[in-house]
Design a protein around this motif. Structure first.
Motif, PDB file in Angstrom:
ATOM      1  N   HIS A 292     -14.110  68.849  76.917  1.00  0.00           N
ATOM      2  CA  HIS A 292     -15.488  68.384  77.051  1.00  0.00           C
ATOM      3  C   HIS A 292     -15.769  67.237  76.085  1.00  0.00           C
ATOM      4  CE1 HIS A 292     -19.788  68.542  77.898  1.00  0.00           C
ATOM      5  NE2 HIS A 292     -20.023  68.607  76.576  1.00  0.00           N
ATOM      6  N   ARG A 293     -15.319  67.395  74.827  1.00  0.00           N
ATOM      7  CA  ARG A 293     -15.516  66.325  73.865  1.00  0.00           C
ATOM      8  C   ARG A 293     -14.746  65.065  74.268  1.00  0.00           C
ATOM      9  NH1 ARG A 293     -15.094  70.775  70.341  1.00  0.00           N
ATOM     10  NH2 ARG A 293     -12.876  70.308  69.964  1.00  0.00           N
ATOM     11  N   ARG A 294     -13.513  65.317  74.805  1.00  0.00           N
ATOM     12  CA  ARG A 294     -12.730  64.152  75.246  1.00  0.00           C
ATOM     13  C   ARG A 294     -13.451  63.405  76.369  1.00  0.00           C
ATOM     14  NH1 ARG A 294      -8.045  65.743  78.946  1.00  0.00           N
ATOM     15  NH2 ARG A 294      -9.915  65.944  80.244  1.00  0.00           N
ATOM     16  N   ASP A 295     -13.965  64.128  77.327  1.00  0.00           N
ATOM     17  CA  ASP A 295     -14.652  63.483  78.467  1.00  0.00           C
ATOM     18  C   ASP A 295     -15.881  62.700  77.973  1.00  0.00           C
ATOM     19  OD1 ASP A 295     -12.752  64.589  80.091  1.00  0.00           O
ATOM     20  OD2 ASP A 295     -14.013  66.290  80.753  1.00  0.00           O
ATOM     21  N   ALA A 296     -16.615  63.248  77.017  1.00  0.00           N
ATOM     22  CA  ALA A 296     -17.783  62.556  76.473  1.00  0.00           C
ATOM     23  C   ALA A 296     -17.362  61.285  75.737  1.00  0.00           C
ATOM     24  CB  ALA A 296     -18.553  63.483  75.530  1.00  0.00           C
ATOM     25  N   ALA A 297     -16.252  61.415  74.994  1.00  0.00           N
ATOM     26  CA  ALA A 297     -15.743  60.245  74.273  1.00  0.00           C
ATOM     27  C   ALA A 297     -15.293  59.172  75.242  1.00  0.00           C
ATOM     28  CB  ALA A 297     -14.599  60.672  73.361  1.00  0.00           C
ATOM     29  N   VAL A 298     -14.667  59.594  76.345  1.00  0.00           N
ATOM     30  CA  VAL A 298     -14.229  58.617  77.360  1.00  0.00           C
ATOM     31  C   VAL A 298     -15.438  57.891  77.944  1.00  0.00           C
ATOM     32  CG1 VAL A 298     -13.173  58.406  79.643  1.00  0.00           C
ATOM     33  CG2 VAL A 298     -12.050  59.785  77.888  1.00  0.00           C
ATOM     34  N   ARG A 299     -16.481  58.664  78.229  1.00  0.00           N
ATOM     35  CA  ARG A 299     -17.682  58.027  78.797  1.00  0.00           C
ATOM     36  C   ARG A 299     -18.283  57.045  77.801  1.00  0.00           C
ATOM     37  NH1 ARG A 299     -18.467  63.316  80.637  1.00  0.00           N
ATOM     38  NH2 ARG A 299     -19.953  63.744  78.955  1.00  0.00           N
ATOM     39  N   ARG A 300     -18.341  57.453  76.528  1.00  0.00           N
ATOM     40  CA  ARG A 300     -18.897  56.545  75.526  1.00  0.00           C
ATOM     41  C   ARG A 300     -18.022  55.296  75.388  1.00  0.00           C
ATOM     42  NH1 ARG A 300     -19.788  61.459  72.850  1.00  0.00           N
ATOM     43  NH2 ARG A 300     -17.935  61.122  71.551  1.00  0.00           N
ATOM     44  N   ALA A 301     -16.721  55.509  75.465  1.00  0.00           N
ATOM     45  CA  ALA A 301     -15.808  54.348  75.366  1.00  0.00           C
ATOM     46  C   ALA A 301     -16.026  53.392  76.534  1.00  0.00           C
ATOM     47  CB  ALA A 301     -14.352  54.830  75.337  1.00  0.00           C
ATOM     48  N   HIS A 302     -16.216  53.921  77.715  1.00  0.00           N
ATOM     49  CA  HIS A 302     -16.480  53.067  78.896  1.00  0.00           C
ATOM     50  C   HIS A 302     -17.787  52.293  78.720  1.00  0.00           C
ATOM     51  CE1 HIS A 302     -13.712  55.696  81.678  1.00  0.00           C
ATOM     52  NE2 HIS A 302     -13.033  54.905  80.841  1.00  0.00           N
ATOM     53  N   THR A 303     -18.789  53.015  78.227  1.00  0.00           N
ATOM     54  CA  THR A 303     -20.096  52.349  78.027  1.00  0.00           C
ATOM     55  C   THR A 303     -19.989  51.234  76.984  1.00  0.00           C
ATOM     56  OG1 THR A 303     -21.243  54.416  78.573  1.00  0.00           O
ATOM     57  CG2 THR A 303     -22.500  52.728  77.345  1.00  0.00           C
ATOM     58  N   ALA A 304     -19.288  51.547  75.883  1.00  0.00           N
ATOM     59  CA  ALA A 304     -19.132  50.538  74.826  1.00  0.00           C
ATOM     60  C   ALA A 304     -18.358  49.332  75.340  1.00  0.00           C
ATOM     61  CB  ALA A 304     -18.440  51.160  73.626  1.00  0.00           C
ATOM     62  N   ALA A 305     -17.336  49.578  76.161  1.00  0.00           N
ATOM     63  CA  ALA A 305     -16.533  48.490  76.722  1.00  0.00           C
ATOM     64  C   ALA A 305     -17.385  47.613  77.645  1.00  0.00           C
ATOM     65  CB  ALA A 305     -15.329  49.071  77.482  1.00  0.00           C
ATOM     66  N   ALA A 306     -18.254  48.260  78.407  1.00  0.00           N
ATOM     67  CA  ALA A 306     -19.117  47.501  79.310  1.00  0.00           C
ATOM     68  C   ALA A 306     -20.092  46.626  78.504  1.00  0.00           C
ATOM     69  CB  ALA A 306     -19.872  48.461  80.236  1.00  0.00           C
TER      70      ALA A 306
END
Length: 323
Positions: A292-306
């Motif tokens: 769950h933490r990994r998935d949240a981190a992935v989403r945050r990473a995608h948002t930051a990249a965008a």
């Protein structure tokens, strides 16, 4: 020979370990033929001791030597009557030599039949041979080959044959009956003696009564000896059974200890399994949380990249406008 003596002659020739089965078969044959009393008498024949069997075997295998032994006994008794000291001493030495040699032959014969004779049994065989030399009735009993126990001679009186012979034997000292046509006749000229005839008849009845009494005593002695042997065998069976029970109880104790040990081990393993299962459950929960933490981190990473990409594009756009 009577029919019982014929059967006994066969039975006391078999090996000791085969005697009971052979006696049972002979009893069954007599019973099947309708001879109930004979079957009962056969069933009462006692199993011979090892020493008695060796003596019976010796009579059958070395009959001539046994006859010579009995002849030597007659010579010894005659020497004692004649008070011939020199002859008595010579015959005594010969007796010892013959008895020792015949006892060795008995052991050899038994060995050839597959039975090794112990020293104790050999002593009983030699004792029987000495008794046969000392007492003519004992010699007759030995020669009959139907001994049930070993014989012994104390040095005084006749040998005790009570229960020692499977079937009754004639007394060795009995005078032979007169042949037919040769009955005693009164001397010519002598007056008939009525009182003597009465005394003779009374003596005959007394001898018959004594013979019946002796046979009854021998029968009781045989039955007592057989009962004692049966009791000894039963005691042996009981001892074996007690030993088997003790061994079985020991096996039960050992099996119970093994069972308790395995049950205790199974309990420890079950507790270990439950602990591992709890740890596995906790680890599974930790994996879920980490995912769950990994998935949240992935989403945050995608948002930051965008956001980064849009900011970079804005910078490029502004730079192009200034140029």
């Amino acid at each position: 020979m009577t029919e019982l003596e014929t059967i006994a002659e066969e039975l006391y020739a078999v090996a000791p370990e085969e005697f009971v089965a052979a006696r049972t078969a002979a009893r069954d044959r007599a019973r099947a033929a309708g001879h109930k009393e004979l079957a009962k008498a056969v069933a009462a024949l006692p199993k011979p001791t090892t020493a008695a069997w060796v003596c019976n075997l010796l009579v059958r295998r070395q009959a001539e030597e046994v006859d010579q032994l009995l002849e030597l006994g007659e010579l010894l008794r005659q020497a004692q009557v004649d008070l011939s000291a020199d002859q008595l001493r010579a015959l005594g030495r010969q007796r010892n030599q013959v008895v020792a040699a015949l006892a060795r032959q008995a052991r050899a014969v038994a060995h050839r039949e597959g039975h090794d004779v112990s020293s104790a049994v050999a002593d009983q065989v030699e004792s029987t041979l000495r008794a046969a030399i000392a007492d003519p009735d004992a010699g007759t009993a030995l020669r009959a080959g139907r001994l049930t126990t070993a014989l012994s001679y104390s040095g005084l009186g006749p040998v005790d044959l009570g229960g020692a012979v499977a079937t009754p034997i004639r007394a060795g000292g009995a005078a032979p009956a007169p042949a037919r046509g040769q009955e005693a006749r009164p001397v010519a000229g002598a007056a008939p003696d009525a009182d003597a005839a009465k005394r003779s008849q009374a003596e005959e009845r007394r001898r018959e009564a004594e013979e019946r009494r002796r046979e009854a005593e021998e029968r009781r002695a045989r039955e007592l000896a057989q009962a004692r042997r049966d009791a000894e065998e039963a005691a042996g069976v009981a001892r074996d059974a007690d030993a088997a029970v003790a061994a079985a109880e020991q096996q039960v104790v050992e099996a119970a200890e093994r069972r308790d040990e395995l049950q205790e081990r199974a309990a420890r393993l079950a507790e270990e399994l439950r602990r591992v299962e709890r740890q596995a459950g906790e680890a599974a929960g930790a994996v879920g949380e980490a995912e769950h933490r990994r998935d949240a981190a992935v989403r945050r990473a995608h948002t930051a990249a965008a956001i980064r990409d849009r900011a970079a594009a804005r910078v490029e756009e502004l730079a192009d406008a200034d140029g």
